[in-house]
Design an enzyme around this catalytic site. Structure first.
Site, mmCIF file in Angstrom:
data_model
loop_
_atom_site.group_PDB
_atom_site.id
_atom_site.type_symbol
_atom_site.label_atom_id
_atom_site.label_comp_id
_atom_site.label_asym_id
_atom_site.label_seq_id
_atom_site.Cartn_x
_atom_site.Cartn_y
_atom_site.Cartn_z
ATOM 1 N N ASP A 39 74.745 56.774 2.694
ATOM 2 C CA ASP A 39 73.720 58.726 2.948
ATOM 3 C C ASP A 39 74.376 57.775 0.732
ATOM 4 O O ASP A 39 75.033 57.576 0.462
ATOM 5 C CB ASP A 39 75.362 59.526 2.666
ATOM 6 C CG ASP A 39 74.130 60.544 2.102
ATOM 7 O OD1 ASP A 39 74.447 61.487 3.236
ATOM 8 O OD2 ASP A 39 74.470 60.734 1.149
ATOM 9 N N ASN A 97 71.979 69.007 10.330
ATOM 10 C CA ASN A 97 71.458 70.161 9.758
ATOM 11 C C ASN A 97 70.462 70.503 10.528
ATOM 12 O O ASN A 97 69.516 69.383 9.875
ATOM 13 C CB ASN A 97 71.429 69.917 8.778
ATOM 14 C CG ASN A 97 73.280 69.923 8.245
ATOM 15 O OD1 ASN A 97 73.783 70.746 8.699
ATOM 16 N ND2 ASN A 97 73.715 68.935 6.755
ATOM 17 N N VAL A 106 66.739 67.637 4.024
ATOM 18 C CA VAL A 106 65.920 66.645 4.070
ATOM 19 C C VAL A 106 64.600 67.137 5.325
ATOM 20 O O VAL A 106 65.138 66.779 6.188
ATOM 21 C CB VAL A 106 66.151 65.297 3.515
ATOM 22 C CG1 VAL A 106 64.987 63.833 3.896
ATOM 23 C CG2 VAL A 106 66.946 64.740 2.169
ATOM 24 N N HIS A 110 67.507 63.897 10.422
ATOM 25 C CA HIS A 110 69.032 62.654 10.170
ATOM 26 C C HIS A 110 70.228 63.205 10.941
ATOM 27 O O HIS A 110 70.160 64.492 10.816
ATOM 28 C CB HIS A 110 68.606 62.287 8.436
ATOM 29 C CG HIS A 110 68.875 63.635 7.498
ATOM 30 N ND1 HIS A 110 67.358 64.047 7.303
ATOM 31 C CD2 HIS A 110 70.129 64.027 7.387
ATOM 32 C CE1 HIS A 110 67.963 65.490 7.619
ATOM 33 N NE2 HIS A 110 69.595 65.308 6.793
ATOM 34 N N HIS A 112 74.035 62.681 10.509
ATOM 35 C CA HIS A 112 75.276 61.994 9.141
ATOM 36 C C HIS A 112 76.634 61.640 10.210
ATOM 37 O O HIS A 112 76.592 62.125 11.523
ATOM 38 C CB HIS A 112 76.037 63.451 8.360
ATOM 39 C CG HIS A 112 74.502 63.914 7.574
ATOM 40 N ND1 HIS A 112 75.111 63.660 6.305
ATOM 41 C CD2 HIS A 112 73.482 65.676 7.525
ATOM 42 C CE1 HIS A 112 73.891 64.151 6.061
ATOM 43 N NE2 HIS A 112 73.550 65.120 6.562
HETATM 44 P P1 AMP Z 1 71.108 67.115 4.472
HETATM 45 O O1 AMP Z 1 71.582 68.756 3.921
HETATM 46 O O2 AMP Z 1 72.050 67.527 6.432
HETATM 47 O O3 AMP Z 1 70.239 67.857 5.087
HETATM 48 O O4 AMP Z 1 71.682 66.003 4.143
HETATM 49 C C1 AMP Z 1 70.646 65.497 3.450
HETATM 50 C C2 AMP Z 1 71.223 63.781 2.293
HETATM 51 O O5 AMP Z 1 70.766 63.139 2.891
HETATM 52 C C3 AMP Z 1 72.247 64.266 1.619
HETATM 53 O O6 AMP Z 1 74.026 64.051 2.326
HETATM 54 C C4 AMP Z 1 71.672 63.434 0.378
HETATM 55 O O7 AMP Z 1 73.023 63.275 -0.219
HETATM 56 C C5 AMP Z 1 71.275 62.314 1.251
HETATM 57 N N1 AMP Z 1 70.104 61.792 0.841
HETATM 58 C C6 AMP Z 1 69.363 61.883 -0.223
HETATM 59 N N2 AMP Z 1 68.357 61.427 -0.798
HETATM 60 C C7 AMP Z 1 68.639 60.079 -0.501
HETATM 61 C C8 AMP Z 1 68.572 58.449 -0.749
HETATM 62 N N3 AMP Z 1 67.562 58.215 -1.492
HETATM 63 N N4 AMP Z 1 68.965 58.013 -0.173
HETATM 64 C C9 AMP Z 1 70.339 57.869 0.724
HETATM 65 N N5 AMP Z 1 70.222 59.016 1.114
HETATM 66 C C10 AMP Z 1 69.770 60.398 0.615
#
Ligand code: AMP
Length: 125
Positions: A39, A97, A106, A110, A112
Protein backbone atom coordinates in the site's frame (compact mmCIF):
# COMPACT_ATOMS: atom_id res chain seq x y z
CA UNK A 1 -13.74 9.88 -1.91
CA UNK A 2 -15.75 6.71 -1.25
CA UNK A 3 -17.13 5.02 -4.35
CA UNK A 4 -20.48 3.48 -5.20
CA UNK A 5 -19.68 -0.25 -5.46
CA UNK A 6 -22.77 -0.89 -7.58
CA UNK A 7 -21.41 1.12 -10.54
CA UNK A 8 -20.00 -0.58 -13.67
CA UNK A 9 -16.27 -1.26 -13.68
CA UNK A 10 -14.14 1.82 -14.44
CA UNK A 11 -11.18 0.81 -16.62
CA UNK A 12 -9.31 3.99 -15.61
CA UNK A 13 -9.15 3.22 -11.87
CA UNK A 14 -5.69 3.24 -10.32
CA UNK A 15 -5.48 -0.53 -9.76
CA UNK A 16 -6.54 -1.24 -13.36
CA UNK A 17 -3.67 1.02 -14.40
CA UNK A 18 -1.26 -0.89 -12.12
CA UNK A 19 -2.44 -4.18 -13.66
CA UNK A 20 -1.79 -2.79 -17.14
CA UNK A 21 1.70 -1.68 -16.07
CA UNK A 22 0.89 2.00 -16.70
CA UNK A 23 1.94 3.03 -13.22
CA UNK A 24 4.43 1.30 -10.91
CA UNK A 25 3.74 -0.67 -7.76
CA UNK A 26 5.94 -2.38 -5.22
CA UNK A 27 4.95 -5.91 -6.19
CA UNK A 28 5.31 -8.67 -3.62
CA UNK A 29 3.51 -11.49 -5.45
CA UNK A 30 1.90 -12.23 -8.79
CA UNK A 31 0.23 -15.25 -10.33
CA UNK A 32 -2.47 -16.03 -12.89
CA UNK A 33 -5.30 -14.71 -10.73
CA UNK A 34 -3.85 -12.10 -8.39
CA UNK A 35 -1.35 -9.30 -7.87
CA UNK A 36 -0.10 -8.19 -4.43
CA UNK A 37 1.76 -4.96 -3.74
CA UNK A 38 2.59 -2.64 -0.87
CA UNK A 39 0.00 0.00 0.00
CA UNK A 40 1.29 3.46 -0.91
CA UNK A 41 0.19 4.87 2.47
CA UNK A 42 0.73 2.02 4.96
CA UNK A 43 -1.42 1.99 8.07
CA UNK A 44 0.54 -0.80 9.81
CA UNK A 45 4.21 -1.90 9.69
CA UNK A 46 3.13 -4.33 6.98
CA UNK A 47 0.25 -3.26 4.72
CA UNK A 48 -0.17 -5.23 1.51
CA UNK A 49 -3.00 -5.06 -1.01
CA UNK A 50 -4.07 -8.14 -2.96
CA UNK A 51 -6.19 -7.63 -6.08
CA UNK A 52 -7.73 -10.05 -8.56
CA UNK A 53 -6.55 -9.71 -12.15
CA UNK A 54 -10.13 -9.66 -13.42
CA UNK A 55 -12.23 -6.49 -13.65
CA UNK A 56 -14.29 -6.56 -10.46
CA UNK A 57 -15.47 -3.42 -8.66
CA UNK A 58 -15.79 -4.89 -5.19
CA UNK A 59 -16.14 -7.98 -3.02
CA UNK A 60 -19.83 -7.96 -3.92
CA UNK A 61 -19.12 -7.92 -7.66
CA UNK A 62 -16.38 -10.55 -7.36
CA UNK A 63 -18.36 -12.98 -5.22
CA UNK A 64 -21.35 -12.69 -7.59
CA UNK A 65 -19.61 -12.88 -10.98
CA UNK A 66 -16.12 -14.40 -10.71
CA UNK A 67 -15.54 -18.01 -11.70
CA UNK A 68 -14.80 -20.64 -9.09
CA UNK A 69 -11.21 -20.77 -10.39
CA UNK A 70 -10.79 -16.99 -10.01
CA UNK A 71 -12.23 -17.06 -6.48
CA UNK A 72 -10.11 -20.03 -5.40
CA UNK A 73 -7.01 -18.52 -7.00
CA UNK A 74 -7.55 -15.16 -5.33
CA UNK A 75 -8.24 -16.57 -1.87
CA UNK A 76 -5.20 -18.83 -2.12
CA UNK A 77 -3.07 -15.87 -3.22
CA UNK A 78 -4.06 -13.88 -0.12
CA UNK A 79 -3.04 -16.81 2.07
CA UNK A 80 0.19 -17.34 0.16
CA UNK A 81 1.20 -13.68 0.52
CA UNK A 82 0.58 -13.63 4.28
CA UNK A 83 2.38 -16.96 4.75
CA UNK A 84 5.39 -15.89 2.70
CA UNK A 85 5.63 -12.66 4.70
CA UNK A 86 5.80 -14.60 8.00
CA UNK A 87 2.50 -13.18 9.23
CA UNK A 88 0.78 -16.38 10.29
CA UNK A 89 2.37 -16.93 13.70
CA UNK A 90 2.20 -13.32 14.93
CA UNK A 91 -1.16 -12.82 13.22
CA UNK A 92 -2.65 -10.58 10.59
CA UNK A 93 -5.90 -8.88 9.63
CA UNK A 94 -7.80 -8.88 6.33
CA UNK A 95 -10.08 -6.05 5.24
CA UNK A 96 -12.13 -5.59 2.07
CA UNK A 97 -13.98 -2.27 2.12
CA UNK A 98 -17.11 -2.45 0.00
CA UNK A 99 -19.08 0.68 -0.85
CA UNK A 100 -19.55 4.08 0.78
CA UNK A 101 -20.22 3.09 4.41
CA UNK A 102 -16.98 1.09 4.42
CA UNK A 103 -15.06 3.95 2.78
CA UNK A 104 -14.00 2.06 -0.36
CA UNK A 105 -11.95 4.50 -2.43
CA UNK A 106 -10.58 2.42 -5.31
CA UNK A 107 -13.26 0.71 -7.45
CA UNK A 108 -11.32 -2.51 -8.08
CA UNK A 109 -11.63 -5.24 -5.44
CA UNK A 110 -8.70 -5.23 -3.03
CA UNK A 111 -8.06 -7.08 0.18
CA UNK A 112 -5.87 -5.26 2.67
CA UNK A 113 -3.46 -7.38 4.72
CA UNK A 114 -2.31 -5.64 7.90
CA UNK A 115 0.39 -7.04 10.21
CA UNK A 116 3.51 -6.23 12.18
CA UNK A 117 2.05 -5.07 15.49
CA UNK A 118 -1.00 -5.72 17.68
CA UNK A 119 -3.74 -4.27 15.51
CA UNK A 120 -6.13 -3.10 18.21
CA UNK A 121 -9.92 -3.15 18.14
CA UNK A 122 -11.64 -4.41 15.01
CA UNK A 123 -13.35 -1.07 14.29
CA UNK A 124 -12.71 2.54 15.31
CA UNK A 125 -15.30 3.60 17.88
P1 AMP B 1 -9.88 1.48 0.19
O1 AMP B 1 -10.24 2.66 1.06
O2 AMP B 1 -10.21 0.18 0.87
O3 AMP B 1 -10.46 1.61 -1.19
O4 AMP B 1 -8.30 1.49 0.09
C1 AMP B 1 -7.58 1.99 -1.00
C2 AMP B 1 -6.11 1.85 -0.66
O5 AMP B 1 -5.36 1.99 -1.84
C3 AMP B 1 -5.59 2.89 0.34
O6 AMP B 1 -5.04 2.21 1.48
C4 AMP B 1 -4.53 3.63 -0.46
O7 AMP B 1 -3.42 4.02 0.33
C5 AMP B 1 -4.15 2.61 -1.51
N1 AMP B 1 -3.59 3.14 -2.74
C6 AMP B 1 -4.08 4.13 -3.52
N2 AMP B 1 -3.29 4.32 -4.60
C7 AMP B 1 -2.30 3.42 -4.51
C8 AMP B 1 -1.17 3.10 -5.33
N3 AMP B 1 -0.91 3.76 -6.47
N4 AMP B 1 -0.35 2.10 -4.93
C9 AMP B 1 -0.59 1.43 -3.79
N5 AMP B 1 -1.63 1.67 -2.97
C10 AMP B 1 -2.48 2.66 -3.33
Amino acid sequence: MAIDATQPYDETNIFARILRGEIPSKTVYEDEHALAFHDIAPQAPAHILVIPKGAYVSWDDFSARASDAEIAGFVRAVGTVARAAGMVAPGYRLLANTGPDAGQEVPHLHVHIFAGRPLGPMLAR
